[in-house]
Design a protein around this motif. Structure first.
Motif, mmCIF file in Angstrom:
data_model
loop_
_atom_site.group_PDB
_atom_site.id
_atom_site.type_symbol
_atom_site.label_atom_id
_atom_site.label_comp_id
_atom_site.label_asym_id
_atom_site.label_seq_id
_atom_site.Cartn_x
_atom_site.Cartn_y
_atom_site.Cartn_z
ATOM 1 N N GLU A 4 11.608 -39.069 81.731
ATOM 2 C CA GLU A 4 10.519 -39.635 82.528
ATOM 3 C C GLU A 4 11.097 -40.487 83.655
ATOM 4 O O GLU A 4 12.049 -41.227 83.452
ATOM 5 N N PHE A 5 10.505 -40.353 84.852
ATOM 6 C CA PHE A 5 10.939 -41.182 85.975
ATOM 7 C C PHE A 5 9.769 -41.431 86.912
ATOM 8 O O PHE A 5 8.805 -40.670 86.940
ATOM 9 N N ASP A 6 9.866 -42.510 87.676
ATOM 10 C CA ASP A 6 8.873 -42.852 88.692
ATOM 11 C C ASP A 6 9.400 -42.450 90.053
ATOM 12 O O ASP A 6 10.597 -42.573 90.339
ATOM 13 N N THR A 7 8.487 -41.970 90.896
ATOM 14 C CA THR A 7 8.844 -41.600 92.261
ATOM 15 C C THR A 7 7.610 -41.761 93.143
ATOM 16 O O THR A 7 6.523 -42.051 92.644
ATOM 17 N N THR A 8 7.794 -41.590 94.435
ATOM 18 C CA THR A 8 6.659 -41.647 95.354
ATOM 19 C C THR A 8 6.378 -40.247 95.875
ATOM 20 O O THR A 8 7.267 -39.403 95.944
ATOM 21 N N ILE A 9 5.119 -40.014 96.231
ATOM 22 C CA ILE A 9 4.729 -38.703 96.745
ATOM 23 C C ILE A 9 3.561 -38.868 97.704
ATOM 24 O O ILE A 9 2.814 -39.834 97.633
ATOM 25 N N GLU A 27 26.390 -25.923 76.098
ATOM 26 C CA GLU A 27 26.646 -25.396 77.442
ATOM 27 C C GLU A 27 26.048 -26.281 78.537
ATOM 28 O O GLU A 27 26.457 -26.211 79.682
ATOM 29 N N GLY A 28 25.058 -27.069 78.186
ATOM 30 C CA GLY A 28 24.403 -27.924 79.173
ATOM 31 C C GLY A 28 22.900 -27.933 78.988
ATOM 32 O O GLY A 28 22.389 -27.655 77.909
ATOM 33 N N THR A 29 22.180 -28.220 80.067
ATOM 34 C CA THR A 29 20.715 -28.262 80.007
ATOM 35 C C THR A 29 20.138 -26.974 80.574
ATOM 36 O O THR A 29 20.752 -26.307 81.405
ATOM 37 N N TYR A 30 18.946 -26.653 80.111
ATOM 38 C CA TYR A 30 18.238 -25.489 80.634
ATOM 39 C C TYR A 30 16.744 -25.663 80.386
ATOM 40 O O TYR A 30 16.320 -26.588 79.685
ATOM 41 N N ASN A 31 15.954 -24.793 80.980
ATOM 42 C CA ASN A 31 14.491 -24.847 80.883
ATOM 43 C C ASN A 31 13.922 -26.187 81.338
ATOM 44 O O ASN A 31 13.002 -26.714 80.738
ATOM 45 N N GLU A 32 14.470 -26.745 82.428
ATOM 46 C CA GLU A 32 13.941 -27.989 82.966
ATOM 47 C C GLU A 32 12.601 -27.705 83.636
ATOM 48 O O GLU A 32 12.519 -26.871 84.530
ATOM 49 N N ASN A 33 11.567 -28.361 83.179
ATOM 50 C CA ASN A 33 10.227 -28.160 83.727
ATOM 51 C C ASN A 33 9.477 -29.473 83.785
ATOM 52 O O ASN A 33 9.629 -30.320 82.905
ATOM 53 N N ILE A 34 8.648 -29.609 84.808
ATOM 54 C CA ILE A 34 7.758 -30.760 84.873
ATOM 55 C C ILE A 34 6.591 -30.481 83.937
ATOM 56 O O ILE A 34 5.922 -29.453 84.046
ATOM 57 N N ASP A 35 6.360 -31.387 83.012
ATOM 58 C CA ASP A 35 5.300 -31.231 82.026
ATOM 59 C C ASP A 35 4.039 -31.961 82.452
ATOM 60 O O ASP A 35 2.932 -31.453 82.301
ATOM 61 N N GLU A 36 4.205 -33.174 83.005
ATOM 62 C CA GLU A 36 3.070 -34.001 83.402
ATOM 63 C C GLU A 36 3.446 -34.840 84.619
ATOM 64 O O GLU A 36 4.601 -35.185 84.793
ATOM 65 N N VAL A 37 2.426 -35.179 85.412
ATOM 66 C CA VAL A 37 2.587 -36.135 86.506
ATOM 67 C C VAL A 37 1.414 -37.107 86.399
ATOM 68 O O VAL A 37 0.251 -36.695 86.455
ATOM 69 N N TRP A 38 1.736 -38.381 86.216
ATOM 70 C CA TRP A 38 0.720 -39.404 85.978
ATOM 71 C C TRP A 38 0.560 -40.328 87.179
ATOM 72 O O TRP A 38 1.537 -40.758 87.779
ATOM 73 N N PHE A 39 -0.709 -40.601 87.515
ATOM 74 C CA PHE A 39 -1.047 -41.558 88.560
ATOM 75 C C PHE A 39 -2.225 -42.383 88.058
ATOM 76 O O PHE A 39 -3.279 -41.832 87.718
ATOM 77 N N VAL A 44 -2.239 -35.882 86.914
ATOM 78 C CA VAL A 44 -2.645 -35.265 88.184
ATOM 79 C C VAL A 44 -1.808 -34.025 88.483
ATOM 80 O O VAL A 44 -1.624 -33.651 89.640
ATOM 81 N N MET A 45 -1.329 -33.386 87.464
ATOM 82 C CA MET A 45 -0.421 -32.246 87.590
ATOM 83 C C MET A 45 -0.949 -31.166 88.538
ATOM 84 O O MET A 45 -0.202 -30.611 89.313
ATOM 85 N N GLY A 46 -2.217 -30.862 88.515
ATOM 86 C CA GLY A 46 -2.744 -29.726 89.262
ATOM 87 C C GLY A 46 -3.101 -29.971 90.709
ATOM 88 O O GLY A 46 -3.620 -29.067 91.363
ATOM 89 N N ILE A 47 -2.833 -31.141 91.270
ATOM 90 C CA ILE A 47 -3.304 -31.419 92.630
ATOM 91 C C ILE A 47 -2.240 -31.215 93.708
ATOM 92 O O ILE A 47 -2.526 -31.400 94.882
ATOM 93 N N PHE A 48 -1.037 -30.799 93.341
ATOM 94 C CA PHE A 48 0.048 -30.698 94.310
ATOM 95 C C PHE A 48 0.115 -29.315 94.944
ATOM 96 O O PHE A 48 -0.174 -28.311 94.301
ATOM 97 N N THR A 49 0.530 -29.300 96.207
ATOM 98 C CA THR A 49 0.802 -28.018 96.850
ATOM 99 C C THR A 49 2.078 -27.449 96.249
ATOM 100 O O THR A 49 2.847 -28.158 95.591
ATOM 101 N N ASP A 50 2.329 -26.171 96.499
ATOM 102 C CA ASP A 50 3.563 -25.551 96.007
ATOM 103 C C ASP A 50 4.791 -26.276 96.538
ATOM 104 O O ASP A 50 5.748 -26.503 95.807
ATOM 105 N N ALA A 51 4.744 -26.662 97.813
ATOM 106 C CA ALA A 51 5.887 -27.355 98.423
ATOM 107 C C ALA A 51 6.112 -28.713 97.768
ATOM 108 O O ALA A 51 7.260 -29.089 97.500
ATOM 109 N N GLN A 52 5.039 -29.462 97.530
ATOM 110 C CA GLN A 52 5.178 -30.765 96.872
ATOM 111 C C GLN A 52 5.728 -30.612 95.457
ATOM 112 O O GLN A 52 6.590 -31.374 95.026
#
Length: 83
Positions: A4-9, A27-39, A44-52
């Motif tokens: 988990e980390f905080d960032t600005t968008i 071997e390392g890490t794999y299957n890195e995926n964003i699970d949730e984005v909280w505001f 608010v996971m579904g409100i981002f454009t593909d680029a964001q």
């Protein structure tokens, strides 16, 4: 595993909390995926454009890699000091 980390968008540079899931083996890490984005207490996971979303994924992967390297370095230091 989760990371988990905080960032600005967005144009207003609002602070969000990103929750990533990943798997790890010798071997390392794999299957890195964003699970949730909280505001402000809401997922608010579904409100981002593909680029964001791609930008968040790239930032998350870089932060996760940095976090895991720091964690490994800390473990090595602790092991050395305890010997």
């Amino acid at each position: 595993m989760k990371y988990e980390f905080d960032t600005t968008i967005g144009e207003g540079s609002v602070i969000v909390t990103v929750v990533m899931e990943y798997e790890r083996d010798e071997e390392g890490t794999y299957n890195e995926n964003i699970d949730e984005v909280w505001f402000e207490g809401r997922n608010v996971m579904g409100i981002f454009t593909d680029a964001q979303f791609k930008e968040l994924e790239m930032e998350g992967t870089m932060r996760l890699t940095s976090h895991l390297l720091a964690e490994a370095d800390h473990a090595k230091i602790m092991a050395y000091e305890n010997d």
